[in-house]
Design a protein around this motif. Structure first.
Motif, PDB file in Angstrom:
ATOM      1  N   ARG A  43     -23.843  22.026 -17.367  1.00 38.81           N
ATOM      2  CA  ARG A  43     -22.934  22.440 -16.340  1.00 38.81           C
ATOM      3  C   ARG A  43     -21.915  21.578 -16.084  1.00 38.81           C
ATOM      4  O   ARG A  43     -20.649  21.770 -15.943  1.00 38.81           O
ATOM      5  N   ILE A  44     -22.360  20.243 -15.781  1.00 41.22           N
ATOM      6  CA  ILE A  44     -21.234  19.281 -15.501  1.00 41.22           C
ATOM      7  C   ILE A  44     -20.135  18.908 -16.784  1.00 41.22           C
ATOM      8  O   ILE A  44     -18.993  19.006 -16.341  1.00 41.22           O
ATOM      9  N   TYR A  45     -20.652  19.130 -18.059  1.00 39.48           N
ATOM     10  CA  TYR A  45     -19.824  18.831 -18.982  1.00 39.48           C
ATOM     11  C   TYR A  45     -19.143  20.236 -19.482  1.00 39.48           C
ATOM     12  O   TYR A  45     -17.889  19.965 -19.988  1.00 39.48           O
ATOM     13  N   CYS A  46     -19.410  21.465 -19.341  1.00 35.94           N
ATOM     14  CA  CYS A  46     -18.872  22.583 -19.871  1.00 35.94           C
ATOM     15  C   CYS A  46     -18.656  23.650 -18.962  1.00 35.94           C
ATOM     16  O   CYS A  46     -17.705  24.639 -19.205  1.00 35.94           O
ATOM     17  N   LEU A  47     -19.225  23.732 -17.646  1.00 37.63           N
ATOM     18  CA  LEU A  47     -18.977  24.741 -16.986  1.00 37.63           C
ATOM     19  C   LEU A  47     -17.454  25.105 -16.462  1.00 37.63           C
ATOM     20  O   LEU A  47     -17.223  26.271 -16.268  1.00 37.63           O
ATOM     21  N   PRO A  48     -16.837  24.199 -15.916  1.00 36.24           N
ATOM     22  CA  PRO A  48     -15.430  24.483 -15.616  1.00 36.24           C
ATOM     23  C   PRO A  48     -14.729  25.147 -16.665  1.00 36.24           C
ATOM     24  O   PRO A  48     -13.981  26.018 -16.450  1.00 36.24           O
ATOM     25  N   VAL A  49     -14.653  24.582 -17.725  1.00 38.66           N
ATOM     26  CA  VAL A  49     -14.008  25.132 -18.884  1.00 38.66           C
ATOM     27  C   VAL A  49     -14.511  26.463 -19.455  1.00 38.66           C
ATOM     28  O   VAL A  49     -13.898  27.552 -19.664  1.00 38.66           O
ATOM     29  N   ALA A  50     -15.560  26.666 -19.302  1.00 33.82           N
ATOM     30  CA  ALA A  50     -16.341  27.894 -19.622  1.00 33.82           C
ATOM     31  C   ALA A  50     -15.931  28.950 -18.822  1.00 33.82           C
ATOM     32  O   ALA A  50     -15.575  30.001 -19.162  1.00 33.82           O
ATOM     33  N   LEU A  51     -16.143  28.884 -17.409  1.00 33.66           N
ATOM     34  CA  LEU A  51     -15.612  29.787 -16.411  1.00 33.66           C
ATOM     35  C   LEU A  51     -14.115  30.093 -16.700  1.00 33.66           C
ATOM     36  O   LEU A  51     -13.669  31.278 -16.663  1.00 33.66           O
ATOM     37  N   GLN A  53     -12.306  29.846 -19.316  1.00 31.46           N
ATOM     38  CA  GLN A  53     -11.893  30.694 -20.460  1.00 31.46           C
ATOM     39  C   GLN A  53     -12.631  31.915 -20.474  1.00 31.46           C
ATOM     40  O   GLN A  53     -12.041  33.117 -21.091  1.00 31.46           O
ATOM     41  N   SER A  54     -13.712  32.169 -19.802  1.00 33.00           N
ATOM     42  CA  SER A  54     -14.202  33.403 -19.469  1.00 33.00           C
ATOM     43  C   SER A  54     -13.429  34.316 -18.648  1.00 33.00           C
ATOM     44  O   SER A  54     -13.675  35.566 -18.361  1.00 33.00           O
ATOM     45  N   GLY A  55     -12.738  33.904 -17.612  1.00 30.51           N
ATOM     46  CA  GLY A  55     -11.790  34.604 -16.571  1.00 30.51           C
ATOM     47  C   GLY A  55     -12.664  34.836 -15.417  1.00 30.51           C
ATOM     48  O   GLY A  55     -12.376  35.733 -14.673  1.00 30.51           O
ATOM     49  N   LEU A  56     -14.001  34.069 -15.319  1.00 25.33           N
ATOM     50  CA  LEU A  56     -14.899  34.484 -14.403  1.00 25.33           C
ATOM     51  C   LEU A  56     -14.681  33.633 -12.918  1.00 25.33           C
ATOM     52  O   LEU A  56     -14.896  34.077 -11.746  1.00 25.33           O
ATOM     53  N   GLY A  57     -13.936  32.321 -13.151  1.00 23.92           N
ATOM     54  CA  GLY A  57     -14.003  31.686 -11.953  1.00 23.92           C
ATOM     55  C   GLY A  57     -12.376  31.766 -11.147  1.00 23.92           C
ATOM     56  O   GLY A  57     -11.454  31.796 -11.830  1.00 23.92           O
ATOM     57  N   ASP A  58     -12.430  31.922 -10.060  1.00 21.86           N
ATOM     58  CA  ASP A  58     -11.233  31.861  -9.305  1.00 21.86           C
ATOM     59  C   ASP A  58     -10.689  30.501  -9.109  1.00 21.86           C
ATOM     60  O   ASP A  58     -11.648  29.458  -9.528  1.00 21.86           O
ATOM     61  N   SER A  59      -9.461  30.259  -8.635  1.00 21.62           N
ATOM     62  CA  SER A  59      -8.856  28.994  -8.751  1.00 21.62           C
ATOM     63  C   SER A  59      -9.569  27.948  -7.967  1.00 21.62           C
ATOM     64  O   SER A  59      -9.663  26.768  -8.080  1.00 21.62           O
ATOM     65  N   GLU A  61     -12.842  27.863  -6.980  1.00 21.11           N
ATOM     66  CA  GLU A  61     -13.895  27.601  -7.596  1.00 21.11           C
ATOM     67  C   GLU A  61     -13.763  26.648  -8.792  1.00 21.11           C
ATOM     68  O   GLU A  61     -14.465  25.521  -8.764  1.00 21.11           O
ATOM     69  N   LEU A  62     -12.678  26.987  -9.565  1.00 24.03           N
ATOM     70  CA  LEU A  62     -12.352  26.050 -10.591  1.00 24.03           C
ATOM     71  C   LEU A  62     -11.988  24.638 -10.225  1.00 24.03           C
ATOM     72  O   LEU A  62     -12.348  23.721 -10.924  1.00 24.03           O
ATOM     73  N   SER A  64     -12.783  23.082  -7.557  1.00 23.04           N
ATOM     74  CA  SER A  64     -13.949  22.284  -7.083  1.00 23.04           C
ATOM     75  C   SER A  64     -14.918  22.173  -7.918  1.00 23.04           C
ATOM     76  O   SER A  64     -15.594  20.764  -8.052  1.00 23.04           O
ATOM     77  N   LEU A  65     -15.112  22.798  -8.929  1.00 23.22           N
ATOM     78  CA  LEU A  65     -16.122  22.550 -10.139  1.00 23.22           C
ATOM     79  C   LEU A  65     -15.709  21.611 -11.039  1.00 23.22           C
ATOM     80  O   LEU A  65     -16.158  20.554 -11.353  1.00 23.22           O
ATOM     81  N   GLY A  66     -14.079  21.711 -11.214  1.00 21.51           N
ATOM     82  CA  GLY A  66     -13.407  20.640 -12.402  1.00 21.51           C
ATOM     83  C   GLY A  66     -13.512  19.319 -11.568  1.00 21.51           C
ATOM     84  O   GLY A  66     -13.872  18.445 -11.999  1.00 21.51           O
ATOM     85  N   ARG A  67     -13.473  19.160 -10.328  1.00 20.19           N
ATOM     86  CA  ARG A  67     -13.401  17.881  -9.402  1.00 20.19           C
ATOM     87  C   ARG A  67     -14.586  17.313  -9.392  1.00 20.19           C
ATOM     88  O   ARG A  67     -15.169  16.082  -9.882  1.00 20.19           O
ATOM     89  N   THR A  68     -15.782  18.083  -9.295  1.00 18.17           N
ATOM     90  CA  THR A  68     -17.181  17.677  -9.410  1.00 18.17           C
ATOM     91  C   THR A  68     -17.609  17.078 -10.819  1.00 18.17           C
ATOM     92  O   THR A  68     -17.939  16.099 -10.868  1.00 18.17           O
ATOM     93  N   SER A  69     -17.116  17.845 -11.835  1.00 13.99           N
ATOM     94  CA  SER A  69     -17.368  17.389 -13.030  1.00 13.99           C
ATOM     95  C   SER A  69     -16.552  16.223 -13.547  1.00 13.99           C
ATOM     96  O   SER A  69     -17.287  15.329 -14.274  1.00 13.99           O
ATOM     97  N   VAL A  70     -15.598  16.028 -13.164  1.00 17.71           N
ATOM     98  CA  VAL A  70     -14.791  14.900 -13.484  1.00 17.71           C
ATOM     99  C   VAL A  70     -15.411  13.685 -12.746  1.00 17.71           C
ATOM    100  O   VAL A  70     -15.415  12.488 -13.427  1.00 17.71           O
ATOM    101  N   GLY A  71     -15.692  13.911 -11.542  1.00 21.97           N
ATOM    102  CA  GLY A  71     -16.465  12.534 -10.604  1.00 21.97           C
ATOM    103  C   GLY A  71     -17.472  12.167 -11.466  1.00 21.97           C
ATOM    104  O   GLY A  71     -18.077  11.044 -11.649  1.00 21.97           O
TER     105      GLY A  71
END
Length: 126
Positions: A43-51, A53-59, A61-62, A64-71
């Motif tokens: 999830r840390i490595y892939c989830l932000p990009v997967a969401l 690309q799938s169009g499932l995440g709102d801006s 959420e993306l 927040s998840l992106g910042r968490t992953s980068v951290g």
């Protein structure tokens, strides 16, 4: 929610076995099942990009998840650099569109997918 099974097959006497043993020990220390730790890492490595690309995440959420992953990935970079006493690691500088290191890798390697590390580390059989 329906639960789906995950099975990971790997060759014994390989780097994959070393990684799986390491993950098993880390999961045990954290009181987690190994599969839960593996999913957390994925999830840390892939989830932000997967969401995205799938169009499932709102801006929100993306972001927040992106910042968490980068951290988390930044912390992992620091751990690797310190544990292996690596010197002269280039700093990642972000431009408007993508990190400079990624842009340099793509220039050097063509259109190679930066996530597909199997081309760089064939012996790991990712």
């Amino acid at each position: 929610m329906e639960r789906k099974a995950i099975r990971v097959y790997y060759q014994s006497d390989s780097y994959d076995e070393v990684v799986m043993e390491f993950l098993h020990e880390q999961a045990r220390k954290r009181g987690q099942a190994r599969k839960d730790l593996i999913l957390e890492i994925l999830r840390i490595y892939c989830l932000p990009v997967a969401l995205k690309q799938s169009g499932l995440g709102d801006s929100f959420e993306l972001d927040s998840l992106g910042r968490t992953s980068v951290g988390a990935l930044n912390s992992q970079l620091g751990l690797i650099i310190n544990q292996l006493d690596l010197k002269n690691i280039p700093n990642i500088q972000f431009s408007d569109s993508k990190p400079q290191v990624e842009a340099q890798l793509q220039e050097k390697n063509g259109d190679e997918d930066p996530i597909d590390m199997s081309k760089r580390f064939r012996s790991l059989s990712i």
